[in-house]
Design a protein around this motif. Sequence first.
Motif: not given
Length: 138
Positions: A62-63, A113-114, A33-38
């Motif tokens: 993600k938030v 964490r999300v 699951k992606p949580y941060a990306w450029e």
Amino acid sequence: MATLDDVRRIADSLPGSEERTTTGGIAWFVRRKPYAWECHPWPSIPDDIRAILATELVVAVKVADRMDGFALVQMEPDVFLRTTTPWSEPKVAFRLAAITAGHLAELVTDAWRVQAPRYLRDELDAVADGAAATEPEV
């Protein structure tokens, strides 16, 4: 000024985190699951945001809730960008050069964490609790 290496260092410290190169650039995942990306200036992005993405390094995370993202944009509009895509998933994008190191660590960790399952969140909390227990009192 924060860099992708700073994001990488934070992500590498999170249990189960995995870095991948995608068609859009570098992204970080936990349990697929992606949580941060450029962010990149895709055609579906509004013109004003696309102009920023073409000239600056922007990262999205993600938030937990869309309102969290809206609040960040309202509090610091010079750092945070309104949504970069029409999709309604809760996320927020920010100018990497404008974010503080502490805020970057908080954003990346909260995004992780999300997406992370409970057992990985518990693992991170146990490490943090162990570090706090070994710190000398001042």
